[in-house]
Design a protein around this motif. Sequence first.
Motif, PDB file in Angstrom:
ATOM      1  N   ILE A 147      26.034 -26.136 -45.532  1.00 13.59           N
ATOM      2  CA  ILE A 147      26.822 -25.143 -46.250  1.00 13.59           C
ATOM      3  C   ILE A 147      26.854 -23.812 -45.493  1.00 13.59           C
ATOM      4  O   ILE A 147      27.870 -23.109 -45.476  1.00 13.59           O
ATOM      5  CB  ILE A 147      26.311 -24.954 -47.702  1.00 13.59           C
ATOM      6  N   GLU A 148      25.738 -23.473 -44.824  1.00 11.43           N
ATOM      7  CA  GLU A 148      25.693 -22.226 -44.044  1.00 11.43           C
ATOM      8  C   GLU A 148      26.632 -22.296 -42.846  1.00 11.43           C
ATOM      9  O   GLU A 148      27.343 -21.335 -42.526  1.00 11.43           O
ATOM     10  CB  GLU A 148      24.262 -21.938 -43.569  1.00 11.43           C
ATOM     11  N   GLN A 149      26.661 -23.448 -42.168  1.00  9.81           N
ATOM     12  CA  GLN A 149      27.559 -23.616 -41.026  1.00  9.81           C
ATOM     13  C   GLN A 149      29.018 -23.590 -41.465  1.00  9.81           C
ATOM     14  O   GLN A 149      29.875 -23.041 -40.783  1.00  9.81           O
ATOM     15  CB  GLN A 149      27.237 -24.930 -40.306  1.00  9.81           C
ATOM     16  N   MET A 150      29.294 -24.182 -42.613  1.00 10.70           N
ATOM     17  CA  MET A 150      30.664 -24.176 -43.115  1.00 10.70           C
ATOM     18  C   MET A 150      31.124 -22.762 -43.447  1.00 10.70           C
ATOM     19  O   MET A 150      32.247 -22.366 -43.144  1.00 10.70           O
ATOM     20  CB  MET A 150      30.764 -25.069 -44.352  1.00 10.70           C
ATOM     21  N   ALA A 151      30.228 -21.970 -44.047  1.00 12.02           N
ATOM     22  CA  ALA A 151      30.555 -20.574 -44.357  1.00 12.02           C
ATOM     23  C   ALA A 151      30.818 -19.781 -43.080  1.00 12.02           C
ATOM     24  O   ALA A 151      31.735 -18.953 -43.009  1.00 12.02           O
ATOM     25  CB  ALA A 151      29.422 -19.939 -45.161  1.00 12.02           C
ATOM     26  N   GLU A 152      30.020 -20.037 -42.047  1.00 11.75           N
ATOM     27  CA  GLU A 152      30.195 -19.351 -40.763  1.00 11.75           C
ATOM     28  C   GLU A 152      31.531 -19.733 -40.123  1.00 11.75           C
ATOM     29  O   GLU A 152      32.260 -18.877 -39.615  1.00 11.75           O
ATOM     30  CB  GLU A 152      29.029 -19.729 -39.839  1.00 11.75           C
ATOM     31  N   LEU A 153      31.859 -21.020 -40.172  1.00  8.86           N
ATOM     32  CA  LEU A 153      33.118 -21.484 -39.587  1.00  8.86           C
ATOM     33  C   LEU A 153      34.310 -20.931 -40.364  1.00  8.86           C
ATOM     34  O   LEU A 153      35.317 -20.537 -39.780  1.00  8.86           O
ATOM     35  CB  LEU A 153      33.149 -23.012 -39.572  1.00  8.86           C
ATOM     36  N   LYS A 154      34.187 -20.879 -41.678  1.00  5.73           N
ATOM     37  CA  LYS A 154      35.246 -20.304 -42.517  1.00  5.73           C
ATOM     38  C   LYS A 154      35.520 -18.854 -42.127  1.00  5.73           C
ATOM     39  O   LYS A 154      36.673 -18.446 -41.964  1.00  5.73           O
ATOM     40  CB  LYS A 154      34.841 -20.394 -43.990  1.00  5.73           C
ATOM     41  N   ALA A 155      34.456 -18.074 -41.954  1.00  8.69           N
ATOM     42  CA  ALA A 155      34.608 -16.665 -41.575  1.00  8.69           C
ATOM     43  C   ALA A 155      35.235 -16.532 -40.189  1.00  8.69           C
ATOM     44  O   ALA A 155      36.087 -15.672 -39.948  1.00  8.69           O
ATOM     45  CB  ALA A 155      33.248 -15.970 -41.616  1.00  8.69           C
ATOM     46  N   GLU A 156      34.822 -17.421 -39.277  1.00 14.22           N
ATOM     47  CA  GLU A 156      35.346 -17.380 -37.907  1.00 14.22           C
ATOM     48  C   GLU A 156      36.845 -17.712 -37.885  1.00 14.22           C
ATOM     49  O   GLU A 156      37.631 -17.016 -37.239  1.00 14.22           O
ATOM     50  CB  GLU A 156      34.567 -18.375 -37.048  1.00 14.22           C
TER      51      GLU A 156
END
Length: 198
Positions: A147-156
Amino acid sequence: MTNEEGRTLDSGALKALAHPLRVRIFDLLSERGPQTASTLAALVGETSGSMSYHLRALAAHDLIQEVEGRGTARERWWERPKGRIDLPGPDESMTPSNRAAAQIVTSEFFRLRHETLMAYLNRNESEIPEEWRDAGIIMTTYLDLTIEQMAELKAELSGVVDQIIARYKGQTGPGRRRVTLRAELFDLSASLTNTEES
């Protein structure tokens, strides 16, 4: 009213938009720019009177607005206000009527989105200028993320899209075509569950 930072639709605006034809009108004004009731009616196969009724309903909730300094008393031009519109998806915290409205709006919006994608895929290549034939890209991949990686990718991804919008917004001049930029990132838990149960 909308602004450059965006607007999340309230229940009144959501209910006003919750009609397939109104979603189509909203989409056409986003895609093609200012239109009159007559030009919109010709595009969707409706009467000008019916179109005027739906335009007034959308304008009552600031979803669209009259173009200042354009048109006459008999022929009004309409446009989508500047700024991002966030469409809330159906949520358990909503009232049943708001949830139904959200379902109509999101379903119709994504149906139209799929329709434009299929039109692009099935277009007659001979009718497209050669330099535009391979200009687009459609890409799909699958990843295993936390979930943390998905949030980071979403922001990117959001940052990249925001930069592109800022770079080309309001561009005029020859050689331009209206294009659509789509980005999707979502977990597959619902579809995987359905697959496992079938």
